[in-house]
Design a protein around this motif. Structure first.
Motif, PDB file in Angstrom:
ATOM      1  N   ALA A 177      48.446 -12.747  44.508  1.00 50.29           N
ATOM      2  CA  ALA A 177      49.894 -12.919  44.401  1.00 50.29           C
ATOM      3  C   ALA A 177      50.470 -12.035  43.307  1.00 50.29           C
ATOM      4  O   ALA A 177      51.594 -11.551  43.425  1.00 50.29           O
ATOM      5  CB  ALA A 177      50.230 -14.382  44.124  1.00 50.29           C
ATOM      6  N   THR A 178      49.718 -11.791  42.255  1.00 50.88           N
ATOM      7  CA  THR A 178      50.151 -10.908  41.174  1.00 50.88           C
ATOM      8  C   THR A 178      49.038  -9.927  40.886  1.00 50.88           C
ATOM      9  O   THR A 178      47.896 -10.329  40.640  1.00 50.88           O
ATOM     10  CB  THR A 178      50.472 -11.701  39.891  1.00 50.88           C
ATOM     11  N   VAL A 179      49.366  -8.634  40.933  1.00 53.04           N
ATOM     12  CA  VAL A 179      48.405  -7.580  40.641  1.00 53.04           C
ATOM     13  C   VAL A 179      48.982  -6.737  39.515  1.00 53.04           C
ATOM     14  O   VAL A 179      50.128  -6.285  39.598  1.00 53.04           O
ATOM     15  CB  VAL A 179      48.118  -6.701  41.881  1.00 53.04           C
ATOM     16  N   ILE A 180      48.202  -6.536  38.457  1.00 56.70           N
ATOM     17  CA  ILE A 180      48.652  -5.741  37.309  1.00 56.70           C
ATOM     18  C   ILE A 180      47.876  -4.440  37.295  1.00 56.70           C
ATOM     19  O   ILE A 180      46.646  -4.429  37.310  1.00 56.70           O
ATOM     20  CB  ILE A 180      48.431  -6.505  35.987  1.00 56.70           C
ATOM     21  N   GLU A 181      48.608  -3.333  37.236  1.00 55.92           N
ATOM     22  CA  GLU A 181      48.008  -1.993  37.146  1.00 55.92           C
ATOM     23  C   GLU A 181      48.296  -1.474  35.741  1.00 55.92           C
ATOM     24  O   GLU A 181      49.445  -1.410  35.330  1.00 55.92           O
ATOM     25  CB  GLU A 181      48.622  -1.070  38.203  1.00 55.92           C
ATOM     26  N   ALA A 182      47.248  -1.131  35.010  1.00 55.34           N
ATOM     27  CA  ALA A 182      47.428  -0.663  33.640  1.00 55.34           C
ATOM     28  C   ALA A 182      46.701   0.643  33.363  1.00 55.34           C
ATOM     29  O   ALA A 182      46.601   1.051  32.219  1.00 55.34           O
ATOM     30  CB  ALA A 182      46.953  -1.739  32.663  1.00 55.34           C
ATOM     31  N   ALA A 183      46.204   1.301  34.397  1.00 52.01           N
ATOM     32  CA  ALA A 183      45.410   2.513  34.197  1.00 52.01           C
ATOM     33  C   ALA A 183      46.266   3.754  33.994  1.00 52.01           C
ATOM     34  O   ALA A 183      45.846   4.694  33.333  1.00 52.01           O
ATOM     35  CB  ALA A 183      44.472   2.723  35.379  1.00 52.01           C
ATOM     36  N   THR A 190      53.778  -9.887  43.656  1.00 52.89           N
ATOM     37  CA  THR A 190      54.376  -8.953  42.697  1.00 52.89           C
ATOM     38  C   THR A 190      53.312  -8.019  42.145  1.00 52.89           C
ATOM     39  O   THR A 190      52.247  -8.465  41.729  1.00 52.89           O
ATOM     40  CB  THR A 190      55.011  -9.722  41.527  1.00 52.89           C
ATOM     41  N   THR A 191      53.631  -6.727  42.140  1.00 51.27           N
ATOM     42  CA  THR A 191      52.806  -5.726  41.485  1.00 51.27           C
ATOM     43  C   THR A 191      53.484  -5.411  40.158  1.00 51.27           C
ATOM     44  O   THR A 191      54.667  -5.081  40.130  1.00 51.27           O
ATOM     45  CB  THR A 191      52.715  -4.423  42.306  1.00 51.27           C
ATOM     46  N   LEU A 238      56.801  -3.070  51.624  1.00 53.16           N
ATOM     47  CA  LEU A 238      57.486  -3.778  50.541  1.00 53.16           C
ATOM     48  C   LEU A 238      58.526  -4.745  51.092  1.00 53.16           C
ATOM     49  O   LEU A 238      58.607  -5.898  50.677  1.00 53.16           O
ATOM     50  CB  LEU A 238      58.180  -2.787  49.592  1.00 53.16           C
ATOM     51  N   VAL A 239      59.318  -4.279  52.047  1.00 62.05           N
ATOM     52  CA  VAL A 239      60.413  -5.092  52.572  1.00 62.05           C
ATOM     53  C   VAL A 239      59.909  -6.161  53.531  1.00 62.05           C
ATOM     54  O   VAL A 239      60.229  -7.342  53.383  1.00 62.05           O
ATOM     55  CB  VAL A 239      61.460  -4.189  53.274  1.00 62.05           C
ATOM     56  N   ALA A 240      59.111  -5.776  54.517  1.00 62.81           N
ATOM     57  CA  ALA A 240      58.658  -6.726  55.538  1.00 62.81           C
ATOM     58  C   ALA A 240      57.774  -7.827  54.952  1.00 62.81           C
ATOM     59  O   ALA A 240      57.767  -8.945  55.451  1.00 62.81           O
ATOM     60  CB  ALA A 240      57.912  -5.987  56.644  1.00 62.81           C
ATOM     61  N   GLU A 241      57.042  -7.507  53.890  1.00 62.22           N
ATOM     62  CA  GLU A 241      56.163  -8.497  53.287  1.00 62.22           C
ATOM     63  C   GLU A 241      56.732  -9.063  51.986  1.00 62.22           C
ATOM     64  O   GLU A 241      56.030  -9.734  51.228  1.00 62.22           O
ATOM     65  CB  GLU A 241      54.776  -7.900  53.073  1.00 62.22           C
ATOM     66  N   ALA A 242      57.998  -8.782  51.709  1.00 61.77           N
ATOM     67  CA  ALA A 242      58.721  -9.325  50.549  1.00 61.77           C
ATOM     68  C   ALA A 242      57.951  -9.136  49.247  1.00 61.77           C
ATOM     69  O   ALA A 242      57.837 -10.033  48.437  1.00 61.77           O
ATOM     70  CB  ALA A 242      59.059 -10.799  50.778  1.00 61.77           C
ATOM     71  N   ARG A 243      57.440  -7.936  49.052  1.00 64.31           N
ATOM     72  CA  ARG A 243      56.712  -7.625  47.819  1.00 64.31           C
ATOM     73  C   ARG A 243      57.682  -7.113  46.760  1.00 64.31           C
ATOM     74  O   ARG A 243      58.715  -6.542  47.076  1.00 64.31           O
ATOM     75  CB  ARG A 243      55.656  -6.559  48.072  1.00 64.31           C
ATOM     76  N   THR A 244      57.307  -7.296  45.502  1.00 56.78           N
ATOM     77  CA  THR A 244      58.124  -6.847  44.378  1.00 56.78           C
ATOM     78  C   THR A 244      57.279  -5.944  43.488  1.00 56.78           C
ATOM     79  O   THR A 244      56.106  -6.229  43.266  1.00 56.78           O
ATOM     80  CB  THR A 244      58.605  -8.055  43.546  1.00 56.78           C
ATOM     81  N   ILE A 245      57.882  -4.883  42.979  1.00 61.94           N
ATOM     82  CA  ILE A 245      57.224  -4.025  41.990  1.00 61.94           C
ATOM     83  C   ILE A 245      58.012  -4.147  40.695  1.00 61.94           C
ATOM     84  O   ILE A 245      59.226  -3.949  40.672  1.00 61.94           O
ATOM     85  CB  ILE A 245      57.175  -2.547  42.436  1.00 61.94           C
TER      86      ILE A 245
END
Length: 118
Positions: free
Chosen positions: A38-44, A62-63, A82-89
């Motif tokens: 549900a939440t993915v954090i990218e820090a690289a 949320t990414t 992003l839109v069809a799967e209601a994802r947030t960045i």
């Protein structure tokens, strides 16, 4: 700094787990395993890590990106996904005073360059 050898855990992954992450992967390992969250954090701060983080974010999830790749490094993300799967960045940074994010594409749409005007 040398890359980790076989069986070694990279320092960033180890630190993420110590700080409470339920799981942490390198971009290649995450892409191979295919977990979603549900939440993915990218820090690289690497484009492939950002693209992988978005792909591994579950529908409705949320990414969060805190890594800062080169400003000239393009990333490919599916707007439909992003839109069809209601994802947030979410872009989280400490760069003062504000971070202005503009999504642009070098592809053309009906003869004009895609992206926001101006």
């Amino acid at each position: 700094m040398d890359p980790p050898g076989p069986g070694e855990v990279p320092v960033r992954i180890e630190q993420a787990l110590e700080l409470g992450a339920s799981a942490a992967y390198s971009p290649a390992d995450a892409a191979a395993r295919g977990p979603t969250a549900a939440t993915v954090i990218e820090a690289a701060g690497i484009v492939c890590a950002f693209e992988t983080a978005v792909a591994l974010t579950a529908p409705g999830g949320t990414t969060i990106t805190v890594g800062l790749p080169s400003p000239t490094a393009p990333a490919e993300v599916s707007p439909l996904g992003l839109v069809a799967e209601a994802r947030t960045i979410v872009v989280a940074t400490s760069v003062p005073p504000f971070l202005h994010v503009t999504f642009r594409s070098s592809r053309t749409c009906g003869g004009s360059t895609a992206g926001p005007p101006g």
